[in-house]
Design an enzyme around this catalytic site. Structure first.
Site, mmCIF file in Angstrom:
data_model
loop_
_atom_site.group_PDB
_atom_site.id
_atom_site.type_symbol
_atom_site.label_atom_id
_atom_site.label_comp_id
_atom_site.label_asym_id
_atom_site.label_seq_id
_atom_site.Cartn_x
_atom_site.Cartn_y
_atom_site.Cartn_z
ATOM 1 N NE ARG A 1 -39.098 23.579 8.190
ATOM 2 C CZ ARG A 1 -38.079 23.241 7.402
ATOM 3 N NH1 ARG A 1 -37.650 22.004 7.384
ATOM 4 N NH2 ARG A 1 -37.483 24.151 6.646
ATOM 5 C CE1 TYR B 1 -31.743 51.761 45.902
ATOM 6 C CE2 TYR B 1 -32.539 53.751 47.004
ATOM 7 C CZ TYR B 1 -32.237 53.058 45.848
ATOM 8 O OH TYR B 1 -32.413 53.657 44.624
HETATM 9 C C1 UD1 Z 1 -32.189 24.014 2.353
HETATM 10 C C2 UD1 Z 1 -31.705 23.340 1.069
HETATM 11 C C3 UD1 Z 1 -31.364 21.896 1.385
HETATM 12 C C4 UD1 Z 1 -30.313 21.849 2.473
HETATM 13 C C5 UD1 Z 1 -30.764 22.640 3.706
HETATM 14 C C6 UD1 Z 1 -29.608 22.776 4.678
HETATM 15 C C7 UD1 Z 1 -32.849 24.395 -0.805
HETATM 16 C C8 UD1 Z 1 -33.925 24.259 -1.829
HETATM 17 N N1 UD1 Z 1 -32.727 23.387 0.069
HETATM 18 O O1 UD1 Z 1 -33.373 23.378 2.772
HETATM 19 O O2 UD1 Z 1 -30.864 21.240 0.215
HETATM 20 O O3 UD1 Z 1 -30.050 20.503 2.832
HETATM 21 O O4 UD1 Z 1 -31.170 23.949 3.325
HETATM 22 O O5 UD1 Z 1 -29.996 23.383 5.857
HETATM 23 O O6 UD1 Z 1 -32.123 25.373 -0.821
HETATM 24 N N2 UD1 Z 1 -35.156 31.532 2.192
HETATM 25 C C9 UD1 Z 1 -35.306 32.765 1.587
HETATM 26 N N3 UD1 Z 1 -36.236 32.905 0.605
HETATM 27 C C10 UD1 Z 1 -37.009 31.897 0.180
HETATM 28 C C11 UD1 Z 1 -36.845 30.626 0.788
HETATM 29 C C12 UD1 Z 1 -35.906 30.468 1.795
HETATM 30 O O7 UD1 Z 1 -34.627 33.718 1.935
HETATM 31 O O8 UD1 Z 1 -37.812 32.113 -0.714
HETATM 32 C C13 UD1 Z 1 -34.148 31.371 3.262
HETATM 33 C C14 UD1 Z 1 -34.744 30.922 4.569
HETATM 34 O O9 UD1 Z 1 -35.084 32.053 5.371
HETATM 35 C C15 UD1 Z 1 -33.606 30.113 5.190
HETATM 36 C C16 UD1 Z 1 -32.815 29.624 4.001
HETATM 37 O O10 UD1 Z 1 -33.251 30.359 2.889
HETATM 38 O O11 UD1 Z 1 -32.755 30.896 6.001
HETATM 39 C C17 UD1 Z 1 -33.046 28.141 3.740
HETATM 40 O O12 UD1 Z 1 -34.414 27.892 3.650
HETATM 41 P P1 UD1 Z 1 -35.066 26.662 4.407
HETATM 42 O O13 UD1 Z 1 -36.511 26.684 4.176
HETATM 43 O O14 UD1 Z 1 -34.582 26.598 5.793
HETATM 44 O O15 UD1 Z 1 -34.422 25.466 3.525
HETATM 45 P P2 UD1 Z 1 -34.343 23.948 3.927
HETATM 46 O O16 UD1 Z 1 -35.661 23.327 3.720
HETATM 47 O O17 UD1 Z 1 -33.722 23.780 5.242
HETATM 48 CA CA CA Z 2 -33.114 25.138 6.862
#
Ligand code: UD1
Ligand code: CA
Length: 487
Positions: free
Chosen positions: A33, A391
């Protein structure tokens, strides 16, 4: 120059935190995003990566080690982790999640690497984009976790617009499960208590529950948030700690990142103002994470203080100056539109307007560097002045030296840089060029218009210019001759 003053100081962590824990930071996602080729956790806020902000808060709250889950942009993220770890004196280990199969899978990868950790050990899990988290908020989170005697504690926030977050479904006071937005029913979507993406638990709880997470039918991802329902099913107590919402705002896109930066700036401005710094227009300054400003200092509009810049007490920085990784000591006056990079300015010095201090510039106490003066790899001793249009490169200038207008060090022959040395008490007239390498001895005088090509012994007068000759009445003769030729 006290070099240490230019690096970040960690006097910010004077007291030992009340708890000690290992932190798991989820940083493997691309951050689609953001629509940027750089991994999301490397996006900058106030001049530092998201990761830096998250790790600094964790360190301040007592993290003894960080296990970071990396994936997208692994090399870049690893190198940033190394830098941060060294800077914060925080052991950081990176583990590789080959495929981003969800936050639950990411924590599995982390736990698999933590075989040596005891089951009883506390673990804090945070999303890598939780960049406004503060140490004191984590302390509060820990206190709630302890009071609630929870096996798993979720950091939650209340939002009037919960869009984008996992909703915390409660029954009475008990959190039953977390439902991700895309899977929530219309009724669940109205829930305003949401998951902040920070959790406290123990290693043993994770070892027990993580294998039970099933892939979502909707997205195929393993959701860490399923732990809540799984803990309940295993009769483990789930606690909810409602934290200041600003601390848990996730930054998923450029707009949210800008919003987070504004919140960060407000916090920083407030802290500085409480310490006695005055901003003529607080909305018109740019401040980086590593900066410090002493009491009684005044910052005018459109000033940028970047990198690890340290500004002492009672300093005035006038409008439009951009100052990066520099040290400005007490009582200095920086006039409008200056540009400094890796420079230091001594106590009570006056610099500018329009001065360019390039890397390696060291101005002593009570020096004066005036308009349109450029310094590079050069030292100016106490009480010395270079007031106009000059300078000064690769030079060491002593104390009580006065340099007139239009002075130039000719330091470069196309191949090498050469040093100029001007000893204490010398007086350099206007329009003087020094063809370096060259030394001007103590208390010498250099006549205006001189091009110096030889060393000047102590106490001498050096003149190197064509002697002037006045031809009396010659002007009329020239004009008469011109007129005749023209007709
Ligand atoms: C996540 C939470 C959501 C919460 C929100 C808060 C989950 C399923 N959802 O959603 O409930 O409200 O955060 O900000 O956890 N990442 C990995 N490996 C992966 C997937 C993600 O390391 O396979 C890391 C991403 O880099 C990121 C973090 O996990 O830093 C969270 O992932 P993101 O996709 O931002 O989760 P949200 O959709 O925001
Ligand atoms: Ca997030």
């Amino acid at each position: 120059l006290p070099e240490a003053a230019l690096s970040n100081s960690f006097s910010e962590f004077p007291q030992m935190a009340t708890q000690s824990f290992t932190a798991i930071v989820l940083a493997a996602g691309k951050g689609t995003r953001m629509r940027s080729p750089a991994p999301k956790v490397l996006q900058p806020l106030a001049g530092r990566s998201m990761l830096f902000h998250v790790l600094k808060a964790l360190k301040g709250a007592g993290a003894s080690k960080v296990v970071a889950v990396v994936g997208y942009g692994r090399e870049l993220v690893d190198s940033e982790l190394t830098t941060i770890g060294e800077e914060l004196y925080l052991p950081v280990e990176s583990v590789f999640q080959a495929q981003q199969m969800g936050t639950g899978d990411a924590v599995k990868v982390a736990i698999a690497s933590m075989t040596a950790h005891a089951s009883e050990e506390s673990v804090v899990i945070v999303n890598g984009d939780c960049l406004l988290l503060q140490s004191q908020t984590l302390e509060q989170f820990f206190a709630d976790h302890t009071t609630l005697k929870s096996a798993l504690c979720i950091g939650a926030l209340e939002l009037s617009d919960p869009t984008g977050y996992g909703r915390v479904v409660t029954k009475g006071k008990v959190a039953q499960r977390i439902v991700e937005e895309r899977e929530a029913t219309a009724r669940e979507q109205k829930i305003q208590l949401v998951n902040g993406g920070a959790y406290i638990t123990r290693v043993g709880v994770l070892r027990k529950l993580l294998p039970k997470i099933k892939a979502s039918k909707r997205s195929g991802e393993f959701y860490l948030t399923d732990l809540v329902a799984l803990a309940n099913a295993a009769k483990l107590k789930v606690g909810v700690s409602t934290l200041p919402s600003e601390d848990l705002l996730g930054a998923n896109d450029p707009f949210e990142l800008a919003t987070a930066e504004n919140i960060w700036r407000e916090r920083k401005l407030l802290e500085l103002m409480q310490n006695g710094v005055r901003f003529v227009d607080p909305l018109r300054v740019t401040l980086d994470e590593g900066i410090a400003i002493g009491a009684g200092s005044v910052i005018e509009p459109d000033v940028m203080l970047l990198g690890a810049t340290k500004v002492g007490q009672n300093v005035t920085i006038q409008m439009g100056s951009r100052i990066e990784s520099s040290l400005i000591e007490d009582g200095a006056l920086i006039k409008a539109h200056c540009y400094f990079l890796n420079a230091s300015v001594g106590q009570g010095a006056h610099v500018g307007p329009f001065a360019n201090l390039r890397p390696g510039t060291k101005l002593g106490a009570n020096t004066k560097v005036g308009n349109f003066v450029e310094f590079k790899q050069a030292v100016l001793g106490d009480n010395s002045k270079v007031s106009h249009l000059s300078y000064v490169g690769d030079a060491t200038i002593g104390k009580d030296v006065n340099i007139g207008c239009g002075f130039i060090t000719c330091n470069y022959d196309g191949f090498q840089k050469h040093q100029t040395k001007i000893e204490d008490g010398a007086f350099i007239g206007s329009d003087v060029q020094v063809v370096a390498p060259l030394t001007v001895g103590r208390d010498s005088y250099i006549a205006s218009g001189t091009t110096l090509t030889l060393n000047v012994p102590e106490g001498s007068l050096a003149v190197a210019r064509v002697k002037q000759e006045n031809k009396i009445g010659y002007s009329k003769r020239i004009k008469d001759r011109m007129r005749r030729a023209g007709k």
